[in-house]
Write an enzyme that holds these catalytic residues in place. Structure first.
Site, PDB file in Angstrom:
ATOM      1  N   THR B 159     -25.175  18.646  24.555  1.00 27.44           N
ATOM      2  CA  THR B 159     -25.937  18.393  23.317  1.00 27.44           C
ATOM      3  C   THR B 159     -27.389  18.132  23.733  1.00 27.44           C
ATOM      4  O   THR B 159     -28.149  19.074  23.903  1.00 27.44           O
ATOM      5  CB  THR B 159     -25.364  17.212  22.510  1.00 27.44           C
ATOM      6  OG1 THR B 159     -25.228  16.071  23.358  1.00 27.44           O
ATOM      7  CG2 THR B 159     -24.029  17.564  21.910  1.00 27.44           C
ATOM      8  N   LYS B 185     -20.182  15.921  29.636  1.00 27.22           N
ATOM      9  CA  LYS B 185     -21.469  15.961  28.962  1.00 27.22           C
ATOM     10  C   LYS B 185     -21.869  14.554  28.544  1.00 27.22           C
ATOM     11  O   LYS B 185     -21.007  13.700  28.319  1.00 27.22           O
ATOM     12  CB  LYS B 185     -21.440  16.921  27.764  1.00 27.22           C
ATOM     13  CG  LYS B 185     -20.359  16.718  26.742  1.00 27.22           C
ATOM     14  CD  LYS B 185     -20.720  15.787  25.638  1.00 27.22           C
ATOM     15  CE  LYS B 185     -22.082  16.139  25.078  1.00 27.22           C
ATOM     16  NZ  LYS B 185     -22.526  15.024  24.205  1.00 27.22           N
ATOM     17  N   THR B 196     -16.194   8.393  29.309  1.00 29.36           N
ATOM     18  CA  THR B 196     -17.496   8.855  28.857  1.00 29.36           C
ATOM     19  C   THR B 196     -17.386   9.693  27.593  1.00 29.36           C
ATOM     20  O   THR B 196     -16.289   9.952  27.098  1.00 29.36           O
ATOM     21  CB  THR B 196     -18.173   9.693  29.929  1.00 29.36           C
ATOM     22  OG1 THR B 196     -19.505   9.920  29.537  1.00 29.36           O
ATOM     23  CG2 THR B 196     -17.473  11.036  30.093  1.00 29.36           C
ATOM     24  N   GLU B 282     -30.481  10.348  27.914  1.00 26.29           N
ATOM     25  CA  GLU B 282     -31.516  10.881  27.028  1.00 26.29           C
ATOM     26  C   GLU B 282     -32.899  10.365  27.426  1.00 26.29           C
ATOM     27  O   GLU B 282     -33.144   9.166  27.442  1.00 26.29           O
ATOM     28  CB  GLU B 282     -31.201  10.523  25.576  1.00 26.29           C
ATOM     29  CG  GLU B 282     -30.075  11.383  25.020  1.00 26.29           C
ATOM     30  CD  GLU B 282     -29.715  11.076  23.587  1.00 26.29           C
ATOM     31  OE1 GLU B 282     -29.147  11.958  22.941  1.00 26.29           O
ATOM     32  OE2 GLU B 282     -29.993   9.963  23.123  1.00 26.29           O
TER      33      GLU B 282
END
Lengths: 413, 413
Positions: B159, B185, B196, B282
């Site tokens: 993503t 991911k 996760t 991120e």
């Protein structure tokens, strides 16, 4: 707070109550070209109450103040500096607290153990004790009971705060006007688990030390302890409450109507200060209020409200005026509290309106445009009804912004 | 991981083990112009193990997979989409999981209850089931056992990840070469409390379902569960582990040396994937590793390591290459674990060197310049010795940057 009719907000802060004076000084502790020390002084000895950080790592001033509040009958002065926190400074740091109190006590002619100290700023540096003592010497001669003196003190304790924070109220108790006023400072490392970074509240109420501590300990649970800027509980969190009795109300010594009135006044002051800390969180552009209603217990509501207000993803969405309600439900889900996600209703509210976003756990098909309008205000509220009972809780935080990173990536330089 | 000599890293991911095929498709679930569906298929039925989010709000695919893993003997395929999480979607969303599994089962000629599904992306939206089914139809004909097919699958599940994440290893068990490979991911809403966001591990080991689940459940505690990007535990966290027995080693059915070897291989894969998630958090510019040593118990070490790696202030300081150690000690202090701050030694380490920053709770007077050099690397480690015992734990996170805000303030647009 409109329902509290007995309590009237007035102009002022720590000098609003009778017999309290304040002063500020530019002592160059770490900052240049601004005031960085503040002092509060009561003309007569006060009973004192305090609540302190629950962090295992307690700053030296916290340890000093705990000793004063818990083991000595009276307090009369508070000395505070900004710039250096005097935390993680070992015995040397604690010695500087004593030296600060001794210096103030000597000039003021009061016992060393009636002087409270507080520090805020960088952890790990020793405070320059000569400058601190010099600051005390500068402040004593200019102590004043004017509202301006209180405001100057409120400015001097700021670190990354962008506005000074003070409030005062009056309430009639036993035919006498009692005043409660306070000031505080944020705005980073704010996730108080006992009280906020630094808060100082003064009152001329006549009240016993036991009842004063009870009033404060109960009220911080609903006020300062419901604030989170960044989830980091500081080493220095301290709220001090001094009462000198000059209002001459019948002394409050038990849980009666007078005590309730005093608690309402105190709660108004603490709630206002707590919200001002949240709204002025480091880098914040919005005050973010989270209300959980319909909870089975207060504890459950508190857990849920705090989890949402602390969620980085939710806070970033608030910054983006984005009605990303999934993050709110997600943060409720990992809070540790049990509830049925498929019964939750969620609303967003601000002065631009109120909108139901989800009903029974799924989207209402609301207008994104209207949601964004509501979320673009300076103060926004998320209200979640979990339909399990009648308990509720409110937590306050702020959005997570670029400026939070900017302020904290290089705070020490 | 240099000490694990029995385990040899090889090229590859989910197709490295014998008998596993993968495929990807651009199904336009939400993204355009990229692949957004992935499929893993084993030529023969597998025993399956899984660990799932502890969030009260569980996405529909989590509920579907829990049913498959806990109540059915075999699994043979995994269908995953990125873009939409299928969380907070009620019964309709769960129905789409069934329809996805049914579509795959029909084409593949396997039972519906042997198809696992997984989703990642925005919460609250329904997945477009027609496109999902179409994606399945596109993938089945192109399923391949090549390493490239595995890599394509790893790319399709991304993503906000900036790099695909896969790894594979081999280990000799009972005279046979056993392969374990995986992909995963991140990279937001990452604070797994079970596993996760999404991780898929395949192996050709012959192992019973019970021992497979035991191996996975134990290993996630030290790997995925020690990762935090932002403190938000997702609604979708899932790790699936499929074993098809094609390596033809003597079946592992008890805690023996073969089981230990398998666990070492699995741990290598999971540790590598977990660290890759943390380092690709991120907006992250650095992998931030926190080691607590000298702890009284594993539990204490875990609590302290996780508290530091989660602290926003510490993460912002790492972004600023600022040796602001007070924030680390502060985060340890509010973790809930007891220790003596005045006994703590703290080091910073990276490929640029190792430096003792504090000794017994106070600064060593280290060189700020040297500290900044160490903290300016792509992977930095903070090591705290609390001198209470011999237990230790390692947690992985990343720095907190402007880009985290950028990504999350407007994620849905």
């Amino acid at each position: 707070m409109a329902e509290v009719k007995e309590v009237k907000e007035i102009t002022g802060g720590v000098t609003a109550a009778k017999g309290f004076r304040a002063a500020a000084a530019a002592a160059e502790i770490k900052y240049k070209g601004r005031t960085d020390m503040a002092m509060i002084y009561s003309e007569t000895p006060c009973v004192a109450a305090g609540t302190f950080t629950t962090n295992v790592v307690k700053a030296a001033p916290v340890k000093w103040d705990q000793n004063v509040v818990y083991h000595h009958p009276a307090a009369q002065a508070v000395i505070c500096n900004s710039g250096i926190a005097n935390a993680c400074t070992g015995e040397e740091g604690y010695g500087y607290c004593r030296q600060t109190a001794e210096a103030a006590a000597e000039i003021l002619g009061i016992p060393t153990e009636s002087v409270l100290v507080a520090s805020t700023g960088v952890i790990g540096m020793q405070i320059p004790i000569d400058r601190i003592v010099n600051g005390v010497k500068m402040m004593v001669p200019v102590l004043a009971d004017t509202l301006e003196a209180g405001t100057e003190a409120a400015k001097a304790i700021m670190t990354t705060d962008t506005v000074k924070k003070e409030v005062a109220v009056q309430v009639e108790i036993g035919g006498k006007t009692v005043t409660v006023g306070g000031m505080c400072k944020g705005s980073g490392m704010i996730h108080p688990n006992m009280c906020t970074m630094l808060g100082f509240v003064t009152t001329d109420a006549a009240i016993s030390k036991e009842m004063l501590q009870l009033a404060l300990s109960e009220d911080v649970k609903d006020t300062y302890n419901m604030v989170s800027v960044d989830g980091d509980t500081s080493t220095n969190d301290t709220v001090l409450l001094l009462a000198n009795g000059k209002a001459e109300n019948p002394e409050i010594t038990e849980k009666n109507q007078d005590f309730e009135l005093f608690c309402k006044a105190l709660s108004y002051v603490n709630t206002t200060l707590a919200k001002s800390i949240a709204g002025d969180g480091e880098g914040a552009t919005a005050l973010f209020e989270v209300k959980i209603v319909g909870a089975k217990s207060k504890e459950q509501a508190v857990t849920l409200a705090k989890s949402v207000v602390t969620s980085s993803l939710t806070k970033a969405a608030i910054y983006g005026h984005d009605a990303n309600w999934g993050r709110i439900l997600c943060a409720m889900g990992y809070s540790g509290a049990q509830f049925d996600p498929e019964k939750v209703d969620l609303y967003f509210e601000s002065k631009a309106g109120k909108l139901k976003i989800i009903e029974n756990g799924v989207s209402t098909g609301y207008s994104e445009e209207e949601a964004t309008k509501i979320l673009s205000q300076e103060a926004v509220t998320a209200i979640a009804d979990i339909k399990m009972g009648t308990a509720q809780a409110t937590a306050w935080g702020c959005d997570l912004t670029y400026d939070y990173i900017k302020i904290n990536a290089d705070y020490r330089s």
